[in-house]
Each structure stands twice: as structure tokens, then as C-alpha cells.
Design a protein around this motif. Structure first.
Motif, mmCIF file in Angstrom:
data_model
loop_
_atom_site.group_PDB
_atom_site.id
_atom_site.type_symbol
_atom_site.label_atom_id
_atom_site.label_comp_id
_atom_site.label_asym_id
_atom_site.label_seq_id
_atom_site.Cartn_x
_atom_site.Cartn_y
_atom_site.Cartn_z
ATOM 1 N N TYR A 15 0.837 -1.201 0.000
ATOM 2 C CA TYR A 15 0.000 0.000 0.000
ATOM 3 C C TYR A 15 0.873 1.253 0.000
ATOM 4 C CZ TYR A 15 -3.410 3.477 1.545
ATOM 5 O OH TYR A 15 -4.187 4.599 1.651
ATOM 6 N N GLY A 16 1.955 1.222 0.747
ATOM 7 C CA GLY A 16 2.888 2.345 0.766
ATOM 8 C C GLY A 16 3.514 2.576 -0.595
ATOM 9 N N LEU A 29 3.166 5.898 -2.795
ATOM 10 C CA LEU A 29 4.347 6.608 -3.287
ATOM 11 C C LEU A 29 4.196 6.934 -4.766
ATOM 12 C CD1 LEU A 29 7.181 7.763 -3.021
ATOM 13 C CD2 LEU A 29 8.075 5.430 -3.263
ATOM 14 N N ILE A 30 3.701 5.989 -5.556
ATOM 15 C CA ILE A 30 3.473 6.246 -6.980
ATOM 16 C C ILE A 30 2.471 7.387 -7.152
ATOM 17 C CG2 ILE A 30 2.463 5.276 -9.091
ATOM 18 C CD1 ILE A 30 3.683 2.549 -8.145
ATOM 19 N N PHE A 31 1.380 7.344 -6.386
ATOM 20 C CA PHE A 31 0.375 8.404 -6.446
ATOM 21 C C PHE A 31 1.006 9.759 -6.088
ATOM 22 C CE2 PHE A 31 -2.496 11.066 -3.935
ATOM 23 C CZ PHE A 31 -3.428 11.410 -4.915
ATOM 24 N N LEU A 32 1.764 9.801 -4.982
ATOM 25 C CA LEU A 32 2.369 11.063 -4.537
ATOM 26 C C LEU A 32 3.388 11.575 -5.544
ATOM 27 C CD1 LEU A 32 2.736 10.335 -0.725
ATOM 28 C CD2 LEU A 32 1.186 11.981 -1.797
ATOM 29 N N ASN A 49 3.276 11.144 -8.819
ATOM 30 C CA ASN A 49 2.512 11.718 -9.929
ATOM 31 C C ASN A 49 1.935 13.078 -9.555
ATOM 32 O OD1 ASN A 49 2.975 9.643 -11.777
ATOM 33 N ND2 ASN A 49 1.283 8.433 -10.972
ATOM 34 N N GLU A 50 1.445 13.192 -8.331
ATOM 35 C CA GLU A 50 0.941 14.482 -7.853
ATOM 36 C C GLU A 50 2.065 15.516 -7.814
ATOM 37 O OE1 GLU A 50 -2.352 15.539 -6.745
ATOM 38 O OE2 GLU A 50 -2.685 13.847 -8.090
ATOM 39 N N TRP A 51 3.260 15.099 -7.366
ATOM 40 C CA TRP A 51 4.408 16.008 -7.292
ATOM 41 C C TRP A 51 4.786 16.513 -8.682
ATOM 42 C CZ3 TRP A 51 6.889 19.319 -4.608
ATOM 43 C CH2 TRP A 51 8.127 19.782 -5.034
ATOM 44 N N ILE A 52 4.819 15.637 -9.661
ATOM 45 C CA ILE A 52 5.173 16.040 -11.021
ATOM 46 C C ILE A 52 4.209 17.104 -11.527
ATOM 47 C CG2 ILE A 52 5.247 15.241 -13.427
ATOM 48 C CD1 ILE A 52 6.364 12.549 -12.249
ATOM 49 N N SER A 53 2.930 16.884 -11.328
ATOM 50 C CA SER A 53 1.927 17.852 -11.761
ATOM 51 C C SER A 53 2.079 19.177 -11.014
ATOM 52 C CB SER A 53 0.537 17.260 -11.531
ATOM 53 O OG SER A 53 -0.461 18.198 -11.812
ATOM 54 N N TYR A 54 2.248 19.091 -9.709
ATOM 55 C CA TYR A 54 2.399 20.283 -8.864
ATOM 56 C C TYR A 54 3.656 21.063 -9.253
ATOM 57 C CZ TYR A 54 2.663 22.987 -4.494
ATOM 58 O OH TYR A 54 2.729 23.990 -3.561
ATOM 59 N N LYS A 55 4.762 20.356 -9.432
ATOM 60 C CA LYS A 55 6.036 20.989 -9.784
ATOM 61 C C LYS A 55 5.934 21.690 -11.139
ATOM 62 C CE LYS A 55 10.900 19.931 -10.586
ATOM 63 N NZ LYS A 55 10.952 20.654 -11.839
#
Length: 106
Positions: free
Chosen positions: A76-77, A81-84, A86-92
Motif C-alpha cells: 500500500y505504501g 508513493l506512486i500516487f504522490l 505523480n501528484e508532485w510532477i503535476s504540482y512541480k
């Protein structure tokens, strides 16, 4: 660093630090501190929360007459991590769009 780190980004840093191998608390703290300004007293509650939420598991191993608690990324972790990431790439990308002056890079 002048920028504050939020809990989601801190979670991503901790999960990423554990991606390659389990680490005991102090080693994990040092690895995270190498990129983020954070104290051990801030990190240990995060580790407890991530463990409680099922993103990490732990095991104890003797070392020089004491136990070291190792933290391990769960399946689950890994998915979180994969989700986070992907979110980081979009945010960055959105931040770079407003913060980076293209003329300064040329």
C-alpha cells in the motif's frame, strides 16, 4: 530552506527514502534530513502515523545489545508513493510555470 514542507510532501520523502531498503529510525531520519530541514521529533510522529495507516510496517532487530526498529514500505505504501510522485510532477510543473523565468534559463 525558506519553503515550508507540508505533510503530503514529507510523507512522499519518507516513503521514497524507504523504497530501496528498510531503514532504522536514525538512518531514515538522516536520509530525509539530507534533503529536508526536519527534526527527529517531527519525523517520529510521521512514522507512527504512516505505520498506523498501513503504508509502513516495522520489525525490530538486535544491534550491539539494543533493538533497532526498522521501517519497511508496504505494498500500500508503494502504491501511495506512486500516487504522490505523480501528484508532485503535476504540482512541480504548475509551480515551474509561474516561478521560473524562461529568460533567466537561456
Amino acid at each position: 530552506m525558506v519553503f515550508q514542507i507540508g505533510s503530503a510532501l514529507l510523507d512522499a520523502c519518507v516513503l521514497s527514502a524507504l523504497e530501496e531498503e528498510p531503514l532504522y529510525g536514525y538512518a531514515l531520519t538522516q536520509k530525509v534530513k539530507s534533503v529536508v530541514d526536519i527534526s527527529e521529533s517531527t519525523l517520529y510522529p510521521v512514522l507512527r502515523r504512516l505505520t498506523k495507516d498501513g503504508l509502513l510496517s516495522t520489525y525490530d532487530q538486535p544491534f550491539n545489545g539494543r533493538n533497532r526498529r526498522y521501517y519497511v514500505l508496504t505494498d500500500y505504501g508503494k502504491s501511495q508513493l506512486i500516487f504522490l510522485r505523480n501528484e508532485w510532477i503535476s504540482y512541480k510543473e504548475r509551480l515551474d510555470g509561474i516561478l521560473i523565468n524562461k529568460e533567466d534559463l537561456g
